[in-house]
Design a protein around this motif. Structure first.
Motif: not given
Length: 549
Positions: A114-119
């Motif tokens: 699960i990638d929670v970074t903005a980009t």
């Protein structure tokens, strides 16, 4: 203190030393401390794993020794009220620890993230996943050898590289990686031809190697494709008519603002073999040309050069044409064969421009100024383009849509357009708006797919593909790395060369975030993180003790 008291203390001390319960207590406390300390540090410091494993094992042995020295006392303690509470707490703590270990194991072995970074920095593009899956389908094993010198300066870069390579390895069992210190294994670095650190070498069957020094997902995929033997396509850029061209000075390592050097370097990173093309010398476009680039000519073609380009187009060629306002006649005639011309006027945009300069339209995805594959199927050039600008751009004028509708063999797709509050500015005219100006949305980039010219009644040639812009400055050295200018240029080349997988693997933006606080706020953050959690735990423990007292 009298002599009798001294003797009594000595007597007590001697009895303690002789007592197995005393040594059981010492062994138990020391064992628990060593077990917890060694186990905790073992999970944290990998480089000290051997020593810490020994400490943890020693702690376990001391705990067993404590039980063996005084089993009756321990049995009485465990069966008592305090013992039961203590044992329950210990078992619950152990259960939580085991649950965390099991959860961590499954999370580590599960490829889903699960990638929670903005980009979405840690999310691999679909095309990257497809390339990695092909390794398994074709039974190709690729190894990445990362050469990093162990020092603090390269630690952040090493972490970034390891994150990307780790994601690669999770997506394909046929991809693996390893880190090598070139100062310790200098001979291995030389065997791979590595003289600059840090570097990553992609190796296939220990024979085909490709060295990468720019650490991005796109560069790594290029390394995999080249090492596994993907054919290197040839891109030609036209010269001899005042076009943008290579301006690099190898002696002074300088380049002119209005050169094509950065664009050429970008194409080379995409695994293209890039060469200049002078039609006055060859009088024909080479048969190995995957794409021909025409970047901002200010002098006209000769008749022989014009015929060479027409023949290339009719043989199913691919051309990226970037013309400026009022281009030389024969260049405009070439695209006029397919129903498009570049205007002599510039486009001014009152709504979206750079710094109030109306003659520099700023195109934004948020304004729906780019046409994506959702609008034109299979044309994904602008899918990931957010912002680009085009200084002193011309407009594209096309035949009416109903005329194109009568010709099944030729299709025009609008790629980029200004806002509706735009107008044309003739050479030498004041760019400011006046009521006599016609305002509207102007196309400044488009795509043509054709199997015949506009005058033909049907298909008369192989499929020809053309991407045309009304500006060439956006791809120059001066503006190439501004916003997404370079990406829309490289995406156009990739689309024409049918390397669609490279379009969706452009380097991701790494946002810079800084937490700015004054000295008082800094002290509050520091002390609140140090003091508040222990105080809360002490308060909770006190409440529990008071209720059970």
């Amino acid at each position: 203190m009298n002599k009798n008291q001294e003797n009594s203390y000595i007597y007590i001390l001697i009895n303690l030393v002789k007592s197995t319960s005393f040594w059981s207590l010492i062994s138990g406390v020391t064992g628990v401390f060593a077990f917890l300390l060694g186990g905790g540090l073992y999970l944290t410091f990998e480089e000290m794993s051997d020593v810490l494993l020994l400490v943890t094992s020693l702690g376990a042995i001391l705990i067993l020794l404590a039980i063996g020295l005084s089993p009756r006392a321990i049995a009485i303690f465990v069966s008592g009220r305090r013992g039961r509470f203590g044992l329950n707490a210990a078992l619950m703590t152990l259960a939580v620890f085991i649950i965390l270990l099991v959860a961590n194991y499954f999370m580590f072995t599960n490829p889903n993230r699960i990638d929670v970074t903005a980009t979405r920095f840690f999310t691999l593009s679909p095309q990257t996943v497809s390339v990695l899956k092909d390794l398994e389908d074709k039974n190709q094993k690729v190894v990445a050898h990362a050469f990093f010198v162990e020092n603090t300066a390269s630690e952040n870069t090493k972490t970034t590289v390891e994150d990307i390579l780790n994601e690669f390895s999770r997506k394909s069992e046929n991809f693996s990686y390893r880190f090598v210190d070139p100062e310790i294994n200098r001979s291995e670095a030389l065997n791979f031809g590595v003289t600059k650190y840090p570097s990553v070498v992609f190796s296939y069957n220990d024979e085909q190697n490709y060295v990468v020094t720019n650490f991005t997902e796109q560069e790594f995929i290029t390394g995999i494709l080249i090492s596994t033997g993907k054919r290197q396509k040839t891109i030609y850029y036209l010269t001899g008519h005042g076009e943008l061209t290579s301006t690099s000075d190898p002696m002074f390592q300088k380049q002119e603002d209005y050169g094509l050097d950065l664009a050429i370097a970008g194409m080379q990173r995409d695994n293209y073999f890039v060469l200049p093309l002078n039609l006055q010398q060859f009088e024909v476009v080479p048969s190995d040309a995957s794409v021909v680039i025409i970047a901002g000519p200010d002098q006209d073609l000769t008749d022989i050069e014009y015929e060479a380009l027409v023949n290339y187009a009719k043989s199913g060629g691919r051309i990226l044409m970037m013309l400026n306002p009022n281009p030389p006649k024969l260049f405009n005639d070439l695209i006029y064969l397919y129903g498009v011309v570049v205007t002599p006027q510039k486009v001014a945009d009152a709504i979206s421009n750079v710094g109030g300069e109306t003659l520099t339209p700023l195109l934004q995805k948020a304004n729906a100024q780019f046409a994506t594959s959702a609008v034109h199927q299979n044309i994904n050039i602008a899918d990931d383009i957010s912002v680009a600008f085009f200084p002193d751009t011309a407009a594209l004028q096309t035949a009416p849509p109903e005329e194109f509708a009568l010709r099944d063999h030729i299709t025009f797709y609008e790629l980029a357009a200004t806002t509706p509050i735009s107008w044309l500015v003739a050479p030498g005219e004041d760019p400011e708006y006046n009521v006599e100006k016609y305002t509207g949305q102007y196309t400044i980039s488009g795509v043509i797919e054709a199997t015949g010219t506009f005058e033909d009644l049907g298909s008369t040639q192989d499929l020809f593909k053309l991407v045309v812009f009304g500006d060439s400055d956006f791809a120059s050295n001066k503006y190439f790395y501004s916003n997404d200018n370079g990406d829309i240029f490289l995406n156009s080349v990739n689309w024409l060369a049918e390397d669609y997988e490279l379009i969706s693997i452009r380097p991701k933006l790494v946002p810079y975030r800084e937490f700015v606080v004054n000295s008082l706020e800094k002290e509050f953050v520091k002390w609140s993180s140090w003091v508040f959690p222990p105080l809360i735990m002490i308060l909770m423990a006190s409440i529990v003790w008071w209720r059970r007292r």
